[in-house]
Design a protein around this motif. Structure first.
Motif, PDB file in Angstrom:
ATOM      1  N   TYR A  82      -3.296   9.144 -22.430  1.00 18.72           N
ATOM      2  CA  TYR A  82      -4.332   8.393 -21.728  1.00 18.72           C
ATOM      3  C   TYR A  82      -3.644   7.505 -20.706  1.00 18.72           C
ATOM      4  CZ  TYR A  82      -2.835   6.052 -25.950  1.00 18.72           C
ATOM      5  OH  TYR A  82      -2.066   5.601 -26.978  1.00 18.72           O
ATOM      6  N   VAL A  83      -4.389   7.079 -19.709  1.00 11.73           N
ATOM      7  CA  VAL A  83      -3.842   6.232 -18.649  1.00 11.73           C
ATOM      8  C   VAL A  83      -4.305   4.802 -18.885  1.00 11.73           C
ATOM      9  CG1 VAL A  83      -3.746   5.825 -16.164  1.00 11.73           C
ATOM     10  CG2 VAL A  83      -3.887   8.169 -17.044  1.00 11.73           C
ATOM     11  N   LEU A  84      -3.366   3.871 -18.810  1.00 13.11           N
ATOM     12  CA  LEU A  84      -3.662   2.450 -18.960  1.00 13.11           C
ATOM     13  C   LEU A  84      -3.368   1.748 -17.638  1.00 13.11           C
ATOM     14  CD1 LEU A  84      -1.892   2.067 -22.417  1.00 13.11           C
ATOM     15  CD2 LEU A  84      -4.362   2.149 -22.018  1.00 13.11           C
ATOM     16  N   SER A  85      -3.841   0.519 -17.496  1.00 12.00           N
ATOM     17  CA  SER A  85      -3.637  -0.185 -16.224  1.00 12.00           C
ATOM     18  C   SER A  85      -2.249  -0.820 -16.134  1.00 12.00           C
ATOM     19  CB  SER A  85      -4.728  -1.231 -16.015  1.00 12.00           C
ATOM     20  OG  SER A  85      -4.916  -1.969 -17.190  1.00 12.00           O
ATOM     21  N   MET A 124      -2.028  -0.122  -5.288  1.00  7.87           N
ATOM     22  CA  MET A 124      -0.796  -0.680  -4.750  1.00  7.87           C
ATOM     23  C   MET A 124       0.390  -0.117  -5.523  1.00  7.87           C
ATOM     24  SD  MET A 124      -1.851  -2.782  -2.388  1.00  7.87           S
ATOM     25  CE  MET A 124      -0.871  -4.246  -2.048  1.00  7.87           C
ATOM     26  N   VAL A 125       1.555  -0.121  -4.851  1.00 12.25           N
ATOM     27  CA  VAL A 125       2.778   0.399  -5.464  1.00 12.25           C
ATOM     28  C   VAL A 125       3.788  -0.741  -5.543  1.00 12.25           C
ATOM     29  CG1 VAL A 125       4.666   2.064  -5.191  1.00 12.25           C
ATOM     30  CG2 VAL A 125       2.311   2.706  -4.546  1.00 12.25           C
ATOM     31  N   ILE A 126       4.457  -0.890  -6.671  1.00 13.98           N
ATOM     32  CA  ILE A 126       5.458  -1.963  -6.810  1.00 13.98           C
ATOM     33  C   ILE A 126       6.693  -1.616  -5.976  1.00 13.98           C
ATOM     34  CG2 ILE A 126       6.755  -3.431  -8.393  1.00 13.98           C
ATOM     35  CD1 ILE A 126       4.782  -2.763 -10.567  1.00 13.98           C
ATOM     36  N   LEU A 127       7.159  -2.605  -5.231  1.00 15.65           N
ATOM     37  CA  LEU A 127       8.238  -2.437  -4.257  1.00 15.65           C
ATOM     38  C   LEU A 127       9.589  -2.143  -4.904  1.00 15.65           C
ATOM     39  CD1 LEU A 127       7.436  -5.655  -2.179  1.00 15.65           C
ATOM     40  CD2 LEU A 127       7.030  -3.281  -1.411  1.00 15.65           C
ATOM     41  N   CYS A 128      10.429  -1.406  -4.155  1.00 19.31           N
ATOM     42  CA  CYS A 128      11.818  -1.187  -4.578  1.00 19.31           C
ATOM     43  C   CYS A 128      12.581  -2.499  -4.755  1.00 19.31           C
ATOM     44  CB  CYS A 128      12.563  -0.348  -3.526  1.00 19.31           C
ATOM     45  SG  CYS A 128      12.288   1.417  -3.671  1.00 19.31           S
ATOM     46  N   GLN A 129      12.470  -3.392  -3.766  1.00 23.47           N
ATOM     47  CA  GLN A 129      13.372  -4.553  -3.741  1.00 23.47           C
ATOM     48  C   GLN A 129      13.357  -5.377  -5.031  1.00 23.47           C
ATOM     49  OE1 GLN A 129      12.390  -8.136  -3.272  1.00 23.47           O
ATOM     50  NE2 GLN A 129      14.535  -8.477  -3.857  1.00 23.47           N
ATOM     51  N   HIS A 162       2.477  -1.493 -13.099  1.00 23.05           N
ATOM     52  CA  HIS A 162       1.083  -1.917 -13.018  1.00 23.05           C
ATOM     53  C   HIS A 162       0.509  -1.288 -11.764  1.00 23.05           C
ATOM     54  CE1 HIS A 162      -0.792  -4.758 -15.824  1.00 23.05           C
ATOM     55  NE2 HIS A 162      -1.806  -4.746 -14.977  1.00 23.05           N
ATOM     56  N   TYR A 163      -0.785  -1.499 -11.508  1.00 22.94           N
ATOM     57  CA  TYR A 163      -1.443  -0.929 -10.324  1.00 22.94           C
ATOM     58  C   TYR A 163      -1.250   0.587 -10.327  1.00 22.94           C
ATOM     59  CZ  TYR A 163      -0.548  -5.836  -9.465  1.00 22.94           C
ATOM     60  OH  TYR A 163      -0.446  -7.182  -9.624  1.00 22.94           O
ATOM     61  N   VAL A 167       0.838  -1.204   0.000  1.00 24.61           N
ATOM     62  CA  VAL A 167       0.000   0.000   0.000  1.00 24.61           C
ATOM     63  C   VAL A 167       0.872   1.253   0.000  1.00 24.61           C
ATOM     64  CG1 VAL A 167      -1.937  -1.138   1.141  1.00 24.61           C
ATOM     65  CG2 VAL A 167      -0.142  -0.058   2.534  1.00 24.61           C
ATOM     66  N   PRO A 168       0.368   2.361  -0.576  1.00 25.70           N
ATOM     67  CA  PRO A 168       1.171   3.579  -0.642  1.00 25.70           C
ATOM     68  C   PRO A 168       1.295   4.268   0.721  1.00 25.70           C
ATOM     69  CG  PRO A 168      -0.988   3.923  -1.685  1.00 25.70           C
ATOM     70  CD  PRO A 168      -0.924   2.476  -1.289  1.00 25.70           C
ATOM     71  N   TYR A 169       2.497   4.744   1.048  1.00 21.17           N
ATOM     72  CA  TYR A 169       2.666   5.638   2.198  1.00 21.17           C
ATOM     73  C   TYR A 169       1.814   6.864   1.970  1.00 21.17           C
ATOM     74  CZ  TYR A 169       6.630   3.308   4.477  1.00 21.17           C
ATOM     75  OH  TYR A 169       7.433   2.437   5.149  1.00 21.17           O
ATOM     76  N   GLY A 170       1.165   7.347   3.034  1.00 21.47           N
ATOM     77  CA  GLY A 170       0.311   8.531   2.924  1.00 21.47           C
ATOM     78  C   GLY A 170      -1.103   8.208   2.512  1.00 21.47           C
TER      79      GLY A 170
END
Ligand code: 4H3
Length: 226
Positions: free
Chosen positions: A142-145, A63-68, A120-121, A55-58
């Protein structure tokens, strides 16, 4: 000129299957004019459940894809070949992909390899962008998924400029010639039969007079519009 290599980082490698096996791109891959290596970002997760997002901070949606997994995947993929390869992130905030930019990639810079990052996400952790992304591209406003379709659009537009990919070597050059005149523009095309449900092909195109055909085509160029 050598062909091009694309390393694609994605959570959905299966989304590329029909693209890579169909029609002109399928033949270009089979003939070795282009090489596409798919990398599943999930394979680089060190999490015991192969987690790739959080989940995003704030707060906020999605969802946000992780750094690792992204740092691990990009670093591993960079090391797979000697060529310098820019990391290109497909995002609606990127530079616009145009025919001119495609030609610059393929011809002027003689670029041999690209690493394409598909999000994604809600997208990727900003620290990946800051540390590892060299360029951001968008295929349109335009925004895509996901970045998978934009990555395929980019590879298709570049591949057809690689010598040998089109059966008729003139086709790509002819189209880029007309594009050099302005916005995407094309003249009308016809094929057999010469008459279909009462609609005739313009006589000049059946005439075999090449100068007149060229003049007709120039007079009937269609301009792309917004
Ligand atoms: C590119 C990517 C539109 C374009 C995209 C475009 C999903 C970027 C995710 C992906 C982020 C959230 N949408 N116009 N979407 O080229 O990784 O937007």
């Amino acid at each position: 000129m050598r062909g091009m290599r694309f390393d694609v980082l994605t959570l959905f490698p299966e989304a590329f299957q029909s693209f890579l096996t169909t029609s002109i791109i399928g033949r270009a891959v089979a003939a070795g004019h282009i090489e596409v290596v798919l990398h599943d970002i999930r394979d680089y997760s060190t999490d015991k459940h192969r987690k790739v997002d959080d989940v995003p901070y704030g707060g906020g949606a999605g969802m946000v894809i992780l750094c690792q997994p992204l740092f691990a995947a990009i670093e591993a993929v960079k090391a797979l070949a000697d060529d310098h390869a820019p990391v290109i992130y497909l995002t609606p905030q990127g530079l616009a992909l145009t025919q001119q930019r495609c030609e610059e990639y393929v011809e002027q810079r003689q670029l041999q390899r690209m690493i394409l990052l598909c999000g994604h996400y809600e997208g990727i952790d900003e620290r990946v962008r800051e540390a590892l992304v060299d360029e951001e591209l968008r295929i349109g406003d335009y925004v895509l998924s996901g970045g998978e379709l934009p990555a395929q659009v980019l590879m298709d537009s570049l591949a057809r400029l690689v010598p040998g990919v089109l059966g008729n070597d003139a086709s790509a050059k002819e189209e880029s010639f007309s594009l050099a005149l302005g916005r995407a523009q094309e003249y009308p095309h016809y094929t057999r039969p010469a008459e279909y449900q009462g609609m005739r092909v313009p006589e000049v195109l059946l005439s075999g007079h090449h100068a007149e055909i060229t003049a007709w085509r120039l007079a009937h160029v269609r301009q792309g519009r917004d």
